[in-house]
Design an enzyme around this catalytic site. Sequence first.
Site, PDB file in Angstrom:
ATOM      1  CD  GLU A   1      -1.847  -2.376   1.284  1.00  0.00           C
ATOM      2  OE1 GLU A   1      -0.710  -2.686   1.714  1.00  0.00           O
ATOM      3  OE2 GLU A   1      -2.713  -3.227   1.028  1.00  0.00           O
TER       4      GLU A   1
ATOM      5  CG  HIS B   1     -11.632  -7.850   6.385  1.00  0.00           C
ATOM      6  ND1 HIS B   1     -10.947  -8.784   7.109  1.00  0.00           N
ATOM      7  CD2 HIS B   1     -11.076  -7.851   5.149  1.00  0.00           C
ATOM      8  CE1 HIS B   1     -10.025  -9.362   6.336  1.00  0.00           C
ATOM      9  NE2 HIS B   1     -10.077  -8.810   5.146  1.00  0.00           N
TER      10      HIS B   1
HETATM   11  C1  TPP Z   1      -1.852  -5.058   3.919  1.00  0.00           C
HETATM   12  C2  TPP Z   1      -2.946  -5.825   3.253  1.00  0.00           C
HETATM   13  N1  TPP Z   1      -3.341  -5.461   2.030  1.00  0.00           N
HETATM   14  C3  TPP Z   1      -4.338  -6.140   1.413  1.00  0.00           C
HETATM   15  C4  TPP Z   1      -4.970  -7.191   2.028  1.00  0.00           C
HETATM   16  C5  TPP Z   1      -6.100  -7.920   1.326  1.00  0.00           C
HETATM   17  N2  TPP Z   1      -5.622  -9.266   0.976  1.00  0.00           N
HETATM   18  C6  TPP Z   1      -5.873 -10.308   1.779  1.00  0.00           C
HETATM   19  S1  TPP Z   1      -5.080 -11.677   1.272  1.00  0.00           S
HETATM   20  C7  TPP Z   1      -4.415 -10.897  -0.061  1.00  0.00           C
HETATM   21  C8  TPP Z   1      -3.521 -11.639  -0.987  1.00  0.00           C
HETATM   22  C9  TPP Z   1      -2.392 -12.285  -0.267  1.00  0.00           C
HETATM   23  O1  TPP Z   1      -1.620 -13.016  -1.158  1.00  0.00           O
HETATM   24  P1  TPP Z   1      -0.446 -13.948  -0.655  1.00  0.00           P
HETATM   25  O2  TPP Z   1       0.401 -13.213   0.323  1.00  0.00           O
HETATM   26  O3  TPP Z   1       0.224 -14.496  -1.859  1.00  0.00           O
HETATM   27  O4  TPP Z   1      -1.168 -15.108   0.148  1.00  0.00           O
HETATM   28  P2  TPP Z   1      -2.157 -16.227  -0.407  1.00  0.00           P
HETATM   29  O5  TPP Z   1      -3.544 -15.738  -0.134  1.00  0.00           O
HETATM   30  O6  TPP Z   1      -1.884 -16.414  -1.868  1.00  0.00           O
HETATM   31  O7  TPP Z   1      -1.828 -17.455   0.367  1.00  0.00           O
HETATM   32  C10 TPP Z   1      -4.816  -9.568  -0.089  1.00  0.00           C
HETATM   33  C11 TPP Z   1      -4.448  -8.614  -1.135  1.00  0.00           C
HETATM   34  C12 TPP Z   1      -4.535  -7.511   3.319  1.00  0.00           C
HETATM   35  N3  TPP Z   1      -5.116  -8.494   4.020  1.00  0.00           N
HETATM   36  N4  TPP Z   1      -3.528  -6.819   3.905  1.00  0.00           N
END
Ligand code: TPP
Lengths: 327, 327, 320, 320
Positions: free
Chosen positions: B60, B129
């Site tokens: 972000e 959330h």
């Molecule tokens: C700081 C932040 N930004 C956005 C989100 C929304 N969000 C939740 S999970 C996710 C993707 C995470 O991807 P990854 O780290 O690859 O984990 P995966 O879900 O693929 O296991 C996002 C963008 C969040 N939880 N925290």
Amino acid sequence: MSVISVIEAVRKTIFMEMKRDKKIFILGEDVASRGGVFLATDGLLEEFGDQRVIDTPLAESSICGVAIGAAVNGMRPIAEIQFADFVWPAINQIVGEASKIRYGTFGKKKCPITIRIPYGGGVRGGLYHSQSIEVLFAHTPGLKVIAPATPYDAAGLLRSSIRNDDPVVFLEHKKTYRLVKGEVPDNDYSIPLGKAEVKKVGNDITVITYGLMLHYVLQAAEECKHFGINVEVLDLRCLRPIDSETIVQSVNKTGRALIVQEDTRAISVSSEVAAIIAEDCFFDLDAPIKRLTPIEIPPMPFSPIQEAEYMPSKIKIVKSIRELLEI
Amino acid sequence: MSVISVIEAVRKTIFMEMKRDKKIFILGEDVASRGGVFLATDGLLEEFGDQRVIDTPLAESSICGVAIGAAVNGMRPIAEIQFADFVWPAINQIVGEASKIRYGTFGKKKCPITIRIPYGGGVRGGLYHSQSIEVLFAHTPGLKVIAPATPYDAAGLLRSSIRNDDPVVFLEHKKTYRLVKGEVPDNDYSIPLGKAEVKKVGNDITVITYGLMLHYVLQAAEECKHFGINVEVLDLRCLRPIDSETIVQSVNKTGRALIVQEDTRAISVSSEVAAIIAEDCFFDLDAPIKRLTPIEIPPMPFSPIQEAEYMPSKIKIVKSIRELLEI
Amino acid sequence: MEKIRLREIYKTALISRALDERIWMLNRQGRAAIAASGQGHEISQLGCVEALDSSRDHFLIYYRQFTLMLALGTTPEEQLRNFLAKEGDIMSGARQFPLHGSHPRVDLFSFSNVVATQLPQAVGVALADKMNDKDSVTIVFFGDGAASQGDCHEAMNFASIHDLPVIFFCENNGYAISVPLEKQMNVDNISSRSSAYNIPGIQVDGTDFFSIYETTKEAVDRAKKGLGPTIIESKVERLLPHTTDDDHTKYRSASDIEHMIERDPIPIFENQLIDLGVINKKDIELMKKEVISIVNISTDKVEKEAFPSLDNMLLHSDLN
Amino acid sequence: MEKIRLREIYKTALISRALDERIWMLNRQGRAAIAASGQGHEISQLGCVEALDSSRDHFLIYYRQFTLMLALGTTPEEQLRNFLAKEGDIMSGARQFPLHGSHPRVDLFSFSNVVATQLPQAVGVALADKMNDKDSVTIVFFGDGAASQGDCHEAMNFASIHDLPVIFFCENNGYAISVPLEKQMNVDNISSRSSAYNIPGIQVDGTDFFSIYETTKEAVDRAKKGLGPTIIESKVERLLPHTTDDDHTKYRSASDIEHMIERDPIPIFENQLIDLGVINKKDIELMKKEVISIVNISTDKVEKEAFPSLDNMLLHSDLN
Ligand SMILES: Cc1ncc(C[n+]2csc(CCOP(=O)(O)OP(=O)(O)O)c2C)c(N)n1
Ligand SMILES: Cc1ncc(C[n+]2csc(CCOP(=O)(O)OP(=O)(O)O)c2C)c(N)n1
Ligand SMILES: [Mg+2]
Ligand SMILES: [Mg+2]
């Protein structure tokens, strides 16, 4: 008992606490051999070694994130943010994380960190070494926010903060560091968090303030005597929780309230104090609740004359008090 | 004119604006092929291509930092923060940087970014959330903060935000996205930033609110008719600047004020509104200024019954109104 | 590794898969608010946990580690209670999203939903251990998405400076929600970060239990010898959409999905165990039946349980 | 490079040094509030600027780039006005710390004091250029300290994904205030970050004008060819304490300070130019005299100027 400055009170308290409890350690930028840019940690490296006085990389989010991890694992870190203006990168760890650990784990984990932050202006800091950054912290459930104005309060409240099991944001006004001196006991007294203090008793009006402004308000109160006005001066000392009881008691007595603050006005500590009074002192109020704050521009110009104009001053405080009393 | 939801109003406005001005582009997490997790940018990739609809890494601070740089270099970025709870890493870029660019360069540079942030609770989001994150932004000189409650306001205010030359934090309440529908003109009307609106005229009491709560307040106002209470409902719509003129005018007329908000109470928008009223409506006030807000715990439990209990509701609003009028 | 131990691990994999499927179904039926599935990550998590010591080590996890929680001793009932937000939820008392909070029996900490914040926190946990001369290892898990956050950089940098006993374990499933790896970074491997911090970075096939186990074991040894952190990148597949709120057909191609299904780690592990003579087809059938019955019984029980009372909402807050 | 150009550059170095010394002195006399000195970084900045085009490129700088500002056309008077917070300060109208703000003639932007925020911003500047098919290059400067911030990682990662025309130029002077490199990172070079992002990382001796120039030129060419970002790490010395508020004898050893002085880049450049026959001892003497007089005249003039008026405090704010 000795007469020392605010910065000495801070340093001495950290020193005494670290002697007392091995779980306490310090981390931050330039805290070790430099002793901190304001010398709040001067001499601590020599006394406690580089395992307990840690110079970190220039990265505030990790300073606070690492402190949180260590705290959750049994330590009691004191993190130093070099200037308040640079705490923003760490907001995610402080406001997003630390504040919710006890609640979010249903009490299974705690996060006893103290985050020391020199804040405030009047030191020719320009836009980026002058900010008041208390609002978000003082808004956030799960944090405690302390803003002492005198050496006595600084030492007593810092001690309580370090010993507290929740995350504490401890705000030290840079301009008070060397300017303000006072008596501080040599023993390890402490002051409970969350209590405001009446710093001068009076009947005609309550002026509520905190931080550097306390000193200007006290000077103004002195001057108001010449106009026959007996000012009660209330120092909030803690911005979260705000001690509404002491506020309400005082304003119910005097019937008039002025709030003086260095931070800009919109949605600030002064707003909350006014809201508390408006709700709880309504039937005893003799006049509108007034606020004396800087104007809504980024705090505060580097230009010396503009900086001086920006800040509430003794003269402006006296003027506001007299207006409110129509004297 | 068509009846659409808040999320459709947002999407449609972005679409129309991007058609109009090639300098506008979108960046954020999952905004491209996914169309945003709430589908606010659905279909935009297909229409405008991947140069103008950019999926970013999950970071972000850089989303906002990159947007700032592009804006300073002539573009008009719309940055999406996926959930308000994840805006904290970007605070340094938004509050520390964007807000001060025009002032800090003495007007030589401007920073026309719109940061869209879905916020608020009541959607089973738990602690991470559901947050209301308006306080710090609405406190900060140099930012504009918008929080519409209806599709009409969302479209009109988003259009003004995108066209504004200063950084705008545009808060969209997640729960209103699909729940709230209303008429939205097909032309490119806009609503000036900084103006509150009386959403229902009344004489007995002014209820001031914003976001999702507006709808509960309107329902409560309807119910209050049964008790012979004629409620005036004021929707702030903009949290920075706050339209004190409209507030004062209304409360001077009704003599009573209740502020309803989803965010926790201490040092919040409700505090500022109360402080404005306490200062400017003192002589017309017939009762203490009351606030209805959640309690001071991290917002808000995942547990469905606790979440419901946490939020102000129609029933609680009616109760507060009746208490204030002693009816 | 002993055969009997491998059978247990295989059974945990089966329970995890069945329970995960059940929870997804409960969501579809409107009985669970949201679920992030761990399907596809199971074997990676099991191989990794096997190299650690749950009574000694610290686990800072994230929401996709359903299997890991079971492997560390969380029961199916507890997992269900968590998703259904019932009274007595062990992680957060039904305050947080499922899988978040902390564990009462293991030092398992999944504090927030904010991606990547656990990384510097883990470094702090390890720092405290080093200060106290404990020989615990801290392992912190994160996705490929989290690797883009500033906190990831700051954490690895800090840990390396102090040679801390921490393992950075990335479960790289190629997506952060809908954003594929090539839009997240211009390198093929997160382990290539290693030269920026002067720490080893190892990439491993997350469907191969034995490689994961060996790799983690080496990192544990390094940490315990005081040699500092290791980055492990486990390449896994996310078999289901990001959460129950997502539909991945919108952004994944048919061939991508097909390829992914071939890498389902449970059949792969199953075949390895058959080849090793640990289990046979009949064992598998029996175990799968047993697992279904465990899941059924747990679901029935937990579904009947009460929601937490209103007043415990105040516990452990400023108001209490 | 033409001799006449090299003479000009040498003169800028002399002006920079003399003016920097003067400002330090003004601070010691209580006439300037604070100063961060660029002494030791001069030649690195001059070599770098020479490879860029001030009418085309974007410069996101930080507070230690006094020389760079002069090289880009800021006058000594303007620099003094900046430090003395006088009316008409070109950078910020005396609102910000010296050296911060933006420039009216060159796209030189030193927005805030917050270390590392300029890095993602620079990436955004370059992104806008790419979108608009401009062939400008964006160069962003930062210290070794800034390299630890999360923003540094996020910026490099983003720029690499989009192959943006940006140069990450690190002036590595071995210290972030008092914190030496080895406490900031466990690698010898910031350029070793390059493999984490798949972009070239080049280390260069910041006292050697010609190396800096060539290295920057290559990075500019890469950027203009659409080949993406480059990391340049220029090893320089910070000859004075961090700012006028600092005393570096508290944390630097005598031998460290001695070694540093040997690396003063101006005598090194001087000798190079003498060897090349660009200048001789006599030229130097004359030029030094001229420079002192420029500094004296400018100081006298600016010291007599007025402070900005109170009401212009409201300009360009929400209240205006
Ligand atoms: C700081 C932040 N930004 C956005 C989100 C929304 N969000 C939740 S999970 C996710 C993707 C995470 O991807 P990854 O780290 O690859 O984990 P995966 O879900 O693929 O296991 C996002 C963008 C969040 N939880 N925290
Ligand atoms: C985010 C942030 N944290 C702390 C500071 C205080 N500070 C100012 S300069 C500095 C050191 C910077 O070191 P480096 O990046 O190496 O630049 P140098 O001064 O050595 O040229 C620090 C810690 C700051 N300005 N911003
Ligand atoms: Mg992923
Ligand atoms: Mg440096």
